[in-house]
Design a protein around this motif. Structure first.
Motif, PDB file in Angstrom:
ATOM      1  N   TYR A  46       0.946  -1.052   0.020  1.00  0.00           N
ATOM      2  CA  TYR A  46      -0.183  -0.014   0.149  1.00  0.00           C
ATOM      3  C   TYR A  46       0.820   1.307   0.208  1.00  0.00           C
ATOM      4  CZ  TYR A  46      -3.441  -3.358   1.228  1.00  0.00           C
ATOM      5  OH  TYR A  46      -4.372  -4.296   1.592  1.00  0.00           O
ATOM      6  N   LYS A  47       0.403   2.283  -0.953  1.00  0.00           N
ATOM      7  CA  LYS A  47       1.198   3.550  -0.829  1.00  0.00           C
ATOM      8  C   LYS A  47       1.249   4.288   0.339  1.00  0.00           C
ATOM      9  CE  LYS A  47       0.412   3.752  -5.986  1.00  0.00           C
ATOM     10  NZ  LYS A  47      -0.232   4.768  -6.863  1.00  0.00           N
ATOM     11  N   ILE A  48       0.063   3.959   1.140  1.00  0.00           N
ATOM     12  CA  ILE A  48      -0.173   4.784   2.362  1.00  0.00           C
ATOM     13  C   ILE A  48       1.073   4.445   3.456  1.00  0.00           C
ATOM     14  CG2 ILE A  48      -1.362   3.042   3.396  1.00  0.00           C
ATOM     15  CD1 ILE A  48      -1.866   6.824   3.754  1.00  0.00           C
ATOM     16  N   TYR A  49       1.800   3.175   3.280  1.00  0.00           N
ATOM     17  CA  TYR A  49       2.897   2.857   4.013  1.00  0.00           C
ATOM     18  C   TYR A  49       3.890   3.991   3.858  1.00  0.00           C
ATOM     19  CZ  TYR A  49       0.840  -1.477   4.898  1.00  0.00           C
ATOM     20  OH  TYR A  49      -0.178  -2.752   5.140  1.00  0.00           O
ATOM     21  N   TYR A  50       4.346   4.302   2.483  1.00  0.00           N
ATOM     22  CA  TYR A  50       5.400   5.254   2.355  1.00  0.00           C
ATOM     23  C   TYR A  50       5.153   6.565   2.565  1.00  0.00           C
ATOM     24  CZ  TYR A  50       6.905   1.274  -0.584  1.00  0.00           C
ATOM     25  OH  TYR A  50       7.119  -0.007  -1.059  1.00  0.00           O
ATOM     26  N   TYR A  51       3.959   7.156   2.310  1.00  0.00           N
ATOM     27  CA  TYR A  51       3.393   8.472   2.768  1.00  0.00           C
ATOM     28  C   TYR A  51       3.620   8.715   4.299  1.00  0.00           C
ATOM     29  CZ  TYR A  51       1.764   8.729  -2.160  1.00  0.00           C
ATOM     30  OH  TYR A  51       1.871   8.753  -3.368  1.00  0.00           O
ATOM     31  N   PHE A  52       3.021   7.684   5.212  1.00  0.00           N
ATOM     32  CA  PHE A  52       2.926   7.681   6.470  1.00  0.00           C
ATOM     33  C   PHE A  52       4.566   7.810   6.903  1.00  0.00           C
ATOM     34  CE2 PHE A  52       3.934   5.201  10.245  1.00  0.00           C
ATOM     35  CZ  PHE A  52       3.449   5.839  11.418  1.00  0.00           C
ATOM     36  N   ALA A  53       5.365   6.989   6.472  1.00  0.00           N
ATOM     37  CA  ALA A  53       6.644   6.726   6.567  1.00  0.00           C
ATOM     38  C   ALA A  53       7.650   8.245   6.452  1.00  0.00           C
ATOM     39  CB  ALA A  53       7.626   5.937   5.967  1.00  0.00           C
ATOM     40  N   MET A  54       7.125   8.873   5.483  1.00  0.00           N
ATOM     41  CA  MET A  54       7.843  10.355   5.201  1.00  0.00           C
ATOM     42  C   MET A  54       7.151  11.183   6.169  1.00  0.00           C
ATOM     43  SD  MET A  54       8.353  10.519   1.063  1.00  0.00           S
ATOM     44  CE  MET A  54       6.436  10.160   0.828  1.00  0.00           C
ATOM     45  N   ILE A  55       5.930  11.359   6.383  1.00  0.00           N
ATOM     46  CA  ILE A  55       5.465  12.091   7.554  1.00  0.00           C
ATOM     47  C   ILE A  55       5.968  11.799   8.960  1.00  0.00           C
ATOM     48  CG2 ILE A  55       3.455  12.924   8.598  1.00  0.00           C
ATOM     49  CD1 ILE A  55       1.879  12.471   5.939  1.00  0.00           C
ATOM     50  N   GLU A  56       6.135  10.541   9.359  1.00  0.00           N
ATOM     51  CA  GLU A  56       6.520  10.066  10.516  1.00  0.00           C
ATOM     52  C   GLU A  56       8.005  10.566  10.829  1.00  0.00           C
ATOM     53  OE1 GLU A  56       9.191   7.383  12.444  1.00  0.00           O
ATOM     54  OE2 GLU A  56       8.694   7.380  10.286  1.00  0.00           O
ATOM     55  N   ASP A  57       8.923  10.354   9.796  1.00  0.00           N
ATOM     56  CA  ASP A  57      10.359  10.775   9.873  1.00  0.00           C
ATOM     57  C   ASP A  57      10.268  12.185   9.929  1.00  0.00           C
ATOM     58  OD1 ASP A  57      12.904   9.277   9.399  1.00  0.00           O
ATOM     59  OD2 ASP A  57      13.282  10.731   8.208  1.00  0.00           O
ATOM     60  N   PHE A  58       9.598  13.067   9.386  1.00  0.00           N
ATOM     61  CA  PHE A  58       9.572  14.300   9.320  1.00  0.00           C
ATOM     62  C   PHE A  58       9.408  14.908  10.832  1.00  0.00           C
ATOM     63  CE2 PHE A  58       7.335  18.406   9.579  1.00  0.00           C
ATOM     64  CZ  PHE A  58       8.148  19.335   8.829  1.00  0.00           C
ATOM     65  N   ILE A  59       8.346  14.253  11.518  1.00  0.00           N
ATOM     66  CA  ILE A  59       8.138  14.707  12.981  1.00  0.00           C
ATOM     67  C   ILE A  59       9.104  14.002  13.898  1.00  0.00           C
ATOM     68  CG2 ILE A  59       6.255  14.271  14.655  1.00  0.00           C
ATOM     69  CD1 ILE A  59       4.109  14.054  12.447  1.00  0.00           C
ATOM     70  N   LEU A  60       9.462  12.963  13.730  1.00  0.00           N
ATOM     71  CA  LEU A  60      10.297  12.623  14.738  1.00  0.00           C
ATOM     72  C   LEU A  60      11.666  13.043  14.620  1.00  0.00           C
ATOM     73  CD1 LEU A  60       9.351   8.855  15.059  1.00  0.00           C
ATOM     74  CD2 LEU A  60       8.465  10.899  16.450  1.00  0.00           C
ATOM     75  N   ARG A  61      12.026  13.501  13.383  1.00  0.00           N
ATOM     76  CA  ARG A  61      13.372  14.321  13.158  1.00  0.00           C
ATOM     77  C   ARG A  61      13.215  15.653  13.946  1.00  0.00           C
ATOM     78  NH1 ARG A  61      18.145  11.657  12.064  1.00  0.00           N
ATOM     79  NH2 ARG A  61      17.991  10.546  10.279  1.00  0.00           N
ATOM     80  N   LEU A  62      12.015  16.142  14.319  1.00  0.00           N
ATOM     81  CA  LEU A  62      12.071  17.723  14.677  1.00  0.00           C
ATOM     82  C   LEU A  62      11.761  17.163  16.377  1.00  0.00           C
ATOM     83  CD1 LEU A  62       9.904  19.340  12.075  1.00  0.00           C
ATOM     84  CD2 LEU A  62      12.338  19.784  12.639  1.00  0.00           C
ATOM     85  N   ALA A  63      11.959  16.034  16.861  1.00  0.00           N
ATOM     86  CA  ALA A  63      11.586  15.695  18.328  1.00  0.00           C
ATOM     87  C   ALA A  63      12.529  16.526  19.257  1.00  0.00           C
ATOM     88  CB  ALA A  63      11.667  14.115  18.517  1.00  0.00           C
ATOM     89  N   TRP A  64      13.561  16.960  18.721  1.00  0.00           N
ATOM     90  CA  TRP A  64      14.491  17.921  19.670  1.00  0.00           C
ATOM     91  C   TRP A  64      13.849  19.156  19.906  1.00  0.00           C
ATOM     92  CZ3 TRP A  64      16.054  22.548  17.632  1.00  0.00           C
ATOM     93  CH2 TRP A  64      15.930  22.672  16.314  1.00  0.00           C
TER      94      TRP A  64
END
Length: 681
Positions: free
Chosen positions: A552-570
């Motif tokens: 499912y393509k939604i996996y990839y879109y979720f991963a990009m959004i999740e990576d963006f959010i958690l990269r900003l966790a600092w």
């Protein structure tokens, strides 16, 4: 099992596109039958013309598939023949070396130089031993590639036989059977016996030249892993047992924490238990990674250079994670109930860490010995990164360490705590900040170590390839971590010296924020564009890539959004941590757990990207070098790097070929065609 499922489960993933497109051809037959005109609406001539057109198109597709398979098989067969000739040449080389060494030994004897002769003998013996070991690895890997090619022959022939029989059954004709006899039964990929001959030659050469004539030992070394993943009942039982024990122990631990008093001890205990918790969490998530890779056809065994005969399955990883979580919870309970048990509380975390280290370093051939050896070997190459060739497993594990920086810092705290702060009677010195201070620079250096490992690996890869992009650019990404840690540590030092009221009014704080923003943008872009290969333009999968593995393509879109959010966790550290709204240790624990989860998601798409690169090169097995290696390449390459689901067991294949030889190729083909059950393909 339906043949479509059987084909999907047993193909070599890297050759997926080179197999018969059975599903697509079957769907086309069903669509053609459903779209056929009704006799009530049109005359018989129109119906006959429709079916004639459908048959013409179907056999045209069959012809294209047959040409594709014949071409690919011929290329792989030629490649295998060249490889075997090269291995035979390498196999004969040590004999000439030994002959020359005997001549030199006689010359040394005549000159009476015993010491020189002895040194020369040792060097020749070491070189010969290493050469033989490399040859065994190379022959084992080559044998595996031959079995894959033999499996390719069998699956494609069966695919043609079944789809053509399906055609004849649906359209009530015998044209499919005739087409099979005319084209498939005489196709080079099916009639060629060269693969079988190469397999026999390889077995004979390996047995006589490398195993001293011991065929049982040779075949044990060459043994191909069985088809499919088979669950072990005892492993399943232990996973369930450990899961149940964990539920009970965690419940008891929560109740014990509520009804016991450890106000002056919770911060040191949190730092010491946090690191081991993160390691267990990482191991548990890796088990899920492994299950996802295997079920999606991502060949992680090849990518990590594992032995397909002996590697940990997702069940075994879950078992190890469950076992350590039970030990971890028991240790935590011992700490919480130390007063009732009459033991010093801080002996429990020390015992836990000591047990885990002993488990890892245990030299006995038990408790997944080969997996622990592999891990230690890769860790050693990471620690000595600039001096070794860097493989995928090396930089993948180093990337995992970058997400486990908190574990290394907490381990430094544990060592410092027991060496400096703990009085070994059960009390803690009143000065709590000795081991958390940055004044000596130890903690910042520890925090920089994972980034340094990857930085050094990138420099080594540049040295080997002379490619500025991507290796030097990638090294620049990890160098930003040095700046972030530097200014973060200076900001903390400034805060300790001048107090909290000026923490946001100093240059170190501003530089820390600037470097953190730059590092976040750099790493986020690299994650998505380089590590995952996404954000391609003008492709069917919008903002992704031309080919994707997961369903499912939604996996990839979720991963990009999740990576963006958690990269900003600092940013939470700046807003919540610096503001004093939440205790810093609790905040670090939450953010460290989220970083482990981010890396867990990253693993799926990083290996998918590497797998697709292997597919593009049709690389299903590893080439083992047997030529002399220089001093910087001292590691021995692992062999047998293929997924268990991708090969046919040798014994079953031999039985099938033996049956064909006994009854004759044409007679066996007719018999299979006539006697096959009318199953739902």
């Amino acid at each position: 099992m339906k043949f479509a499922e059987h084909l999907s489960a047993h193909i070599t993933p890297e050759w997926r596109k080179q197999y018969i497109q059975y599903d697509a051809m079957k769907d086309r037959l069903y669509e053609s039958q459903e779209a056929a005109p009704s006799p009530e609406d049109v005359d018989q001539g129109t119906i006959d013309r429709y079916y004639a057109q459908i048959e013409e198109e179907f056999f045209r597709i069959c012809d294209l598939e047959l040409k594709k398979i014949n071409t690919f098989f011929s290329e792989k067969l030629a490649e295998a023949s060249r490889k075997y000739a090269s291995l035979k040449t390498e196999l004969d080389a040590p004999k000439h070396i030994e002959s020359r060494s005997i001549t030199k030994q006689n010359a040394f004897k005549r000159r009476g130089s015993l010491r020189l002769r002895r040194d020369k003998d040792e060097k020749i013996m070491m070189s010969h031993t290493r050469k033989m070991h490399d040859l065994k690895l190379a022959f084992s890997e080559f044998y595996l590639s031959l079995v894959l090619l033999q499996n390719y022959q069998t699956l494609n022939f069966t695919g043609f036989r079944k789809i053509l029989k399906k055609h004849d059954k649906m359209f009530e004709t015998d044209k499919g059977g005739k087409w099979k006899c005319t084209y498939v039964d005489v196709a080079p990929f099916y009639t060629s016996k060269q693969v079988e001959q190469l397999i026999q030659d390889t077995e004979n050469s390996f047995t006589s030249e490398l195993e001293g004539g011991d065929r049982q030992k040779a075949m044990k070394r060459l043994r191909v892993p069985p088809l499919g993943y088979k669950q072990n009942a005892w492993t399943t039982y232990r996973v369930g047992l450990f899961s149940g024990m964990n539920l009970v122990l965690i419940t008891i631990a929560i109740l014990a924490a509520l009804f016991t008093d450890h106000d002056d001890q919770w911060k040191p205990a949190l730092r010491m238990y946090r690191g081991t918790f993160l390691l267990i969490l990482c191991l548990f998530l890796l088990a899920i990674n492994t299950y996802g890779w295997r079920s999606s056809g991502v060949n992680h065994v090849l990518i990590f250079e594992l032995d397909p005969r002996d590697n940990l399955s997702h069940q075994q990883l879950l078992e190890v994670a469950g076992f350590f979580s039970v030990i971890w919870t028991l240790s935590l309970l011992g700490f919480l109930l130390s007063a009732q048990l009459g033991i010093p509380p801080f002996t429990c975390p020390l015992a836990l860490v000591s047990f885990m280290i002993i488990f890892l370093l245990n030299p006995l051939p038990v408790l997944h010995h080969s997996a622990r050896r592999w891990l230690l070997r890769v860790l050693w190459r990471i620690l000595t990164a600039p001096f070794h060739y860097v493989g995928f497993a090396d930089f993948w594990l180093a990337d995992q360490l970058n997400s486990l920086t908190t574990v290394l810092v907490d381990f430094q705290y544990l060592v410092c705590f027991y060496a400096v702060q703990y009085d070994w009677i059960g009390n803690v010195h009143s000065k709590d900040d000795v081991c958390t201070s940055t004044i000596y620079g130890i903690r910042p250096i520890i925090a920089c170590l994972p980034a340094w490992f990857r930085f050094a690996q990138c420099l080594r890869r540049y040295r080997d390839t002379r490619l500025i992009y991507p290796h030097i650019v990638n090294a620049g990404k990890y160098s930003t971590t040095f700046l972030v840690v530097l200014f973060s540590s200076l900001n903390k030092w400034h805060k300790d010296v001048h107090g909290d009221e000026v923490v946001q009014n100093n240059a170190f704080f501003v530089l820390w924020i600037i470097c953190a923003i730059f590092s976040t943008c750099y790493t986020l872009t690299w994650d998505i564009k380089m590590d995952w290969g996404l954000l391609e333009m003008n492709v069917e999968n919008r903002f992704l890539r031309e080919e994707i593995v997961y369903g499912y393509k939604i996996y990839y879109y979720f991963a990009m959004i999740e990576d963006f959010i958690l990269r900003l966790a600092w940013t939470i550290v700046v807003s919540v941590g610096e503001g004093g709204f939440l205790h810093n240790e609790i905040l670090i624990t939450v953010l460290a757990s989220l970083e482990v989860f981010r890396r867990f998601v990253w693993n799926f798409f990083r290996l998918e990207n590497e797998h697709l690169n292997n597919c593009g090169q049709f690389r299903a097995v590893r080439d083992i070098s047997v030529s002399p290696l220089d001093e910087n390449d001292q590691e021995l390459l692992e062999a047998m790097m293929d997924e268990e689901d991708g090969v046919t067991h040798r014994r079953n294949t031999d039985k099938y070929l033996s049956k064909k030889r006994k009854h004759g190729k044409e007679q066996a083909s007719q018999k299979l065609w006539a006697e096959e059950e009318d199953e739902d393909i």
